[in-house]
Design a protein around this motif. Structure first.
Motif, PDB file in Angstrom:
ATOM      1  N   VAL A  94       0.909  -1.222   0.125  1.00 42.36           N
ATOM      2  CA  VAL A  94       0.115   0.203  -0.036  1.00 42.36           C
ATOM      3  C   VAL A  94       0.839   1.233   0.011  1.00 42.36           C
ATOM      4  O   VAL A  94       2.027   1.324   0.431  1.00 42.36           O
ATOM      5  N   VAL A  95       0.146   2.377  -0.504  1.00 43.44           N
ATOM      6  CA  VAL A  95       0.953   3.716  -0.435  1.00 43.44           C
ATOM      7  C   VAL A  95       0.306   4.417   1.111  1.00 43.44           C
ATOM      8  O   VAL A  95      -0.690   4.449   1.461  1.00 43.44           O
ATOM      9  N   THR A  96       1.502   4.518   1.707  1.00 48.24           N
ATOM     10  CA  THR A  96       1.211   5.165   3.215  1.00 48.24           C
ATOM     11  C   THR A  96       1.624   6.612   3.325  1.00 48.24           C
ATOM     12  O   THR A  96       1.089   7.162   4.234  1.00 48.24           O
ATOM     13  N   GLY A  97       2.452   7.078   2.486  1.00 43.96           N
ATOM     14  CA  GLY A  97       2.873   8.497   2.401  1.00 43.96           C
ATOM     15  C   GLY A  97       3.830   8.681   3.422  1.00 43.96           C
ATOM     16  O   GLY A  97       4.285   9.919   3.969  1.00 43.96           O
ATOM     17  N   THR A  98       4.642   7.528   3.931  1.00 48.68           N
ATOM     18  CA  THR A  98       5.502   7.615   5.080  1.00 48.68           C
ATOM     19  C   THR A  98       6.852   7.118   4.546  1.00 48.68           C
ATOM     20  O   THR A  98       7.027   6.504   3.305  1.00 48.68           O
ATOM     21  N   SER A  99       7.857   6.763   5.072  1.00 47.04           N
ATOM     22  CA  SER A  99       9.228   6.460   4.791  1.00 47.04           C
ATOM     23  C   SER A  99       9.264   5.042   4.506  1.00 47.04           C
ATOM     24  O   SER A  99      10.153   4.537   4.128  1.00 47.04           O
ATOM     25  N   THR A 100       8.253   4.176   4.959  1.00 44.22           N
ATOM     26  CA  THR A 100       8.016   2.881   4.790  1.00 44.22           C
ATOM     27  C   THR A 100       7.846   2.459   3.384  1.00 44.22           C
ATOM     28  O   THR A 100       7.977   1.321   2.782  1.00 44.22           O
ATOM     29  N   ASP A 101       7.528   3.527   2.527  1.00 46.05           N
ATOM     30  CA  ASP A 101       7.235   3.366   1.077  1.00 46.05           C
ATOM     31  C   ASP A 101       8.479   3.356   0.205  1.00 46.05           C
ATOM     32  O   ASP A 101       8.744   4.507  -0.236  1.00 46.05           O
ATOM     33  N   ILE A 102       8.909   2.233   0.234  1.00 45.28           N
ATOM     34  CA  ILE A 102      10.383   1.947  -0.547  1.00 45.28           C
ATOM     35  C   ILE A 102      10.294   1.303  -1.749  1.00 45.28           C
ATOM     36  O   ILE A 102      11.188   1.363  -2.551  1.00 45.28           O
ATOM     37  N   MET A 103       8.854   0.753  -2.064  1.00 43.23           N
ATOM     38  CA  MET A 103       9.079  -0.152  -3.216  1.00 43.23           C
ATOM     39  C   MET A 103       8.789   0.686  -4.539  1.00 43.23           C
ATOM     40  O   MET A 103       7.514   1.421  -4.617  1.00 43.23           O
ATOM     41  N   THR A 104       9.498   0.571  -5.493  1.00 41.44           N
ATOM     42  CA  THR A 104       8.988   1.423  -6.671  1.00 41.44           C
ATOM     43  C   THR A 104       7.939   0.576  -7.348  1.00 41.44           C
ATOM     44  O   THR A 104       7.975  -0.620  -7.509  1.00 41.44           O
ATOM     45  N   ASP A 105       7.261   1.318  -8.038  1.00 40.24           N
ATOM     46  CA  ASP A 105       6.236   0.904  -8.960  1.00 40.24           C
ATOM     47  C   ASP A 105       6.347   0.647 -10.452  1.00 40.24           C
ATOM     48  O   ASP A 105       6.706   1.842 -10.965  1.00 40.24           O
ATOM     49  N   PRO A 106       6.195  -0.532 -11.113  1.00 39.67           N
ATOM     50  CA  PRO A 106       6.970  -0.481 -12.366  1.00 39.67           C
ATOM     51  C   PRO A 106       5.873  -0.084 -13.284  1.00 39.67           C
ATOM     52  O   PRO A 106       6.332   0.191 -14.544  1.00 39.67           O
ATOM     53  N   LEU A 107       4.875   0.342 -12.844  1.00 40.21           N
ATOM     54  CA  LEU A 107       3.904   1.013 -13.605  1.00 40.21           C
ATOM     55  C   LEU A 107       3.780   2.603 -13.565  1.00 40.21           C
ATOM     56  O   LEU A 107       3.013   3.218 -14.417  1.00 40.21           O
ATOM     57  N   GLY A 108       4.652   3.087 -12.738  1.00 37.54           N
ATOM     58  CA  GLY A 108       5.100   4.645 -12.656  1.00 37.54           C
ATOM     59  C   GLY A 108       4.172   5.085 -11.540  1.00 37.54           C
ATOM     60  O   GLY A 108       4.215   6.315 -11.492  1.00 37.54           O
ATOM     61  N   GLY A 109       3.447   4.401 -10.728  1.00 37.81           N
ATOM     62  CA  GLY A 109       2.705   5.187  -9.654  1.00 37.81           C
ATOM     63  C   GLY A 109       3.493   5.399  -8.413  1.00 37.81           C
ATOM     64  O   GLY A 109       4.805   5.192  -8.463  1.00 37.81           O
ATOM     65  N   PRO A 110       3.053   5.791  -7.406  1.00 32.13           N
ATOM     66  CA  PRO A 110       3.729   5.942  -6.392  1.00 32.13           C
ATOM     67  C   PRO A 110       4.536   4.948  -5.508  1.00 32.13           C
ATOM     68  O   PRO A 110       3.948   3.676  -5.774  1.00 32.13           O
ATOM     69  N   LYS A 111       5.475   5.084  -4.809  1.00 25.84           N
ATOM     70  CA  LYS A 111       6.045   4.102  -4.191  1.00 25.84           C
ATOM     71  C   LYS A 111       5.229   3.457  -3.144  1.00 25.84           C
ATOM     72  O   LYS A 111       4.322   4.168  -2.607  1.00 25.84           O
ATOM     73  N   ARG A 112       5.571   2.077  -2.852  1.00 26.25           N
ATOM     74  CA  ARG A 112       4.606   1.500  -1.972  1.00 26.25           C
ATOM     75  C   ARG A 112       5.194   0.767  -0.780  1.00 26.25           C
ATOM     76  O   ARG A 112       6.482   0.713  -0.817  1.00 26.25           O
ATOM     77  N   THR A 113       4.487   0.472   0.342  1.00 27.36           N
ATOM     78  CA  THR A 113       4.982  -0.111   1.408  1.00 27.36           C
ATOM     79  C   THR A 113       4.922  -1.542   1.232  1.00 27.36           C
ATOM     80  O   THR A 113       3.826  -2.191   1.120  1.00 27.36           O
ATOM     81  N   PRO A 114       6.109  -2.492   1.216  1.00 24.61           N
ATOM     82  CA  PRO A 114       6.028  -3.904   0.770  1.00 24.61           C
ATOM     83  C   PRO A 114       6.265  -4.603   1.930  1.00 24.61           C
ATOM     84  O   PRO A 114       5.886  -5.777   2.288  1.00 24.61           O
ATOM     85  N   TYR A 115       6.400  -4.156   3.152  1.00 27.93           N
ATOM     86  CA  TYR A 115       6.661  -4.713   4.438  1.00 27.93           C
ATOM     87  C   TYR A 115       5.559  -4.522   5.426  1.00 27.93           C
ATOM     88  O   TYR A 115       5.894  -3.178   6.227  1.00 27.93           O
ATOM     89  N   LEU A 116       4.557  -5.178   5.462  1.00 29.60           N
ATOM     90  CA  LEU A 116       3.416  -4.907   6.354  1.00 29.60           C
ATOM     91  C   LEU A 116       3.435  -5.377   7.712  1.00 29.60           C
ATOM     92  O   LEU A 116       4.393  -6.122   7.960  1.00 29.60           O
TER      93      LEU A 116
END
Length: 489
Positions: free
Chosen positions: A168-190
């Motif tokens: 998910v996109v949290t808007g925090t520093s945990t958003d480290i995963m790049t989106d291959p489709l060009g969207g905002p970074k996401r948090t992969p470690y929930l």
């Protein structure tokens, strides 16, 4: 049908833990825990089954893997010298909650909404949203709820399989995963929050946080660009059309021309329909006509329904073999793809292999890499490992490096978990007559403690003030040593 999760499996376990206890200690009772007096005290040791899971950013064309995550936990009642494993109990239940995921949040996420739309097409008869509005996975697991008791010949543990966790996109520093489709970074470690709850009062007796990993793989990183090189749109749809064209070149079937539900549009399809995949809970491919009896072939196709057959090769086999042996891949994309696992498995700033082995070196003095345990793709192909994927017969073991003293159980051992999939590590237990799952003390494969990801270490630091595998005896054995050491296995 139970569908066990995905991806590539485990790195060998590290030097083990739990300071110097003797083998006489743990109670053999695996029934409901009983307090020796006063308010009972519980310790939770939880883990994720793989330490890494993949999901797709789009499901409208074809799907490799669905949202599917599994959590396990053992609960020990402490307060006396010998801890007691919590088993079947009318007093207590064990619950889970994926903290960053909610029904409303995932429904509003355009990527997950795409899963909701296409899941019934990919898995006919499956409803990703229940009548009460809750999101459910393929096993019926929701984003929170009660874990299920599992019992083996030696021990008990709690499990929830098939949780539809999603980055998910949290808007925090945990958003480290790049989106291959060009969207905002996401948090992969929930965060998976495990609790022991008193059934009658709802009082929380113990709580524990464990990592729930889920990330986009590397498929779109290359395939979307490849679509552009063939003059197609650089989108999932363009990638689907390009991959179908190349599949037709090599195997005679342009799968982008397959319309599974008769709506006049190609896809969505899942690869395991024709290429059997144990990660989907299947020992053989069901076949396209079996899953999609009303499927149609779109105009322009150069094949007929008689040509759409089940392959003799597993999905792991065709996928890895093609990429390792394709001259186009080797010359235009990565000549060393056989060793560069992050080309396909979650790199994307995720770096899913993060466990204690990353801080150790191999015989050549280099940091231990995936291929030191699994072998590179060329080795695995030469040894025909892909004919038996997701199996203890082809996955690495702790004992191959650490010796038989720290080796796992074989599948023929009566105390083996006998999951029917995965390597020996996930099917094994030890310490005190095989009562403690290996993963309870050492953590999740690919995230074995101490991990380079701080989130993986939270549980062990909370329990023993040390990020290493559980090795402080009084974590469970009250009155025993408070120093870290390697216990009997």
């Amino acid at each position: 049908m139970t569908r066990r999760t995905l991806a590539v499996l485990i790195a060998s376990a590290a030097t083990l833990a739990c300071g110097g206890a003797t083998d006489g200690g743990m109670s053999e009772t695996t029934q409901a825990a009983r307090s020796p007096g006063g308010t009972p005290s519980f310790k939770i040791l939880a883990s994720n089954d793989l330490g890494m899971h993949c999901a797709c950013p789009s499901f409208s064309t074809f799907m490799l893997l669905p949202p599917y995550n599994t959590l396990r936990a053992q609960v020990f009642q402490t307060g006396s010298l010998d801890p007691v494993l919590l088993g079947a109990s009318s007093q207590y239940k064990v619950t889970y909650d994926v903290v960053e995921n909610s029904d409303a949040g995932l429904k509003a996420d355009p990527y997950f909404a795409n899963w909701i739309q296409n899941a019934p097409k990919l898995f006919p008869g499956f409803a990703p949203v229940r009548a009460d509005g809750r999101i459910q996975g393929l096993t019926g697991a929701t984003l929170s709820g009660d874990m299920e008791l599992k019992t083996t010949a030696a021990t008990t543990y709690f499990e929830k399989a098939g949780i539809p966790a999603y980055p998910v996109v949290t808007g925090t520093s945990t958003d480290i995963m790049t989106d291959p489709l060009g969207g905002p970074k996401r948090t992969p470690y929930l965060t998976g929050r495990i609790k022991v709850v008193e059934t009658a009062t709802g009082n929380v007796m113990a709580s524990d946080d464990v990592t729930v990993p889920v990330a986009f793989g590397g498929c779109c990183n290359c395939h979307v660009k490849l679509a552009g090189e063939y003059g197609k749109p650089t989108t999932p749809a363009g990638s689907f059309e390009t991959m179908g064209m190349l599949h037709a070149r090599d195997a005679g079937i342009d799968f982008s021309k397959l319309d599974p539900d008769g709506d006049g549009v190609g896809g969505p399809i899942r690869c395991s329909v024709c290429h059997w995949d144990p990660a989907m809970g299947e020992s053989q491919a069901p076949g396209f006509a079996s899953v999609y009896p009303n499927y149609q072939i779109l105009a322009g196709a150069t094949f007929t329904k008689a040509d759409v057959r089940v392959s003799q090769y597993s999905f792991s086999d065709v996928l890895h073999r093609f990429h390792a042996q394709s001259s186009a891949v080797l010359t235009s994309y990565d000549a060393n793809i056989a060793k560069n696992c992050y080309d396909c498995h979650p790199g994307n700033n995720v770096n899913c292999y993060r466990d204690t082995h990353t801080q150790k070196t191999n015989a050549s003095g280099q940091p231990i890499w995936c291929t030191d345990c699994h072998g590179d793709l060329n080795q695995r192909i030469a040894q025909n490992q892909m004919a038996q994927p997701w199996s203890e017969r082809t996955l690495p073991t702790c004992g191959q490096c650490h010796g038989p003293k720290y080796g796992e159980l074989s599948s023929t051992d009566p105390n083996s978990l006998k999951l029917g999939i995965f390597g020996k590590y996930l099917n094994s237990s030890g310490h005190k007559f095989d009562k403690v799952l290996c993963s309870s003390c050492h953590g999740s494969p690919h995230g074995l403690n101490p991990s380079t990801l701080a989130k993986d270490n939270v549980q062990n630091i909370a329990l023993q003030n040390d990020s290493r595998a559980i090795g402080v005896c009084n974590t469970c054995h009250t009155g025993k040593s408070a120093s870290w050491g390697v216990p009997p296995h």
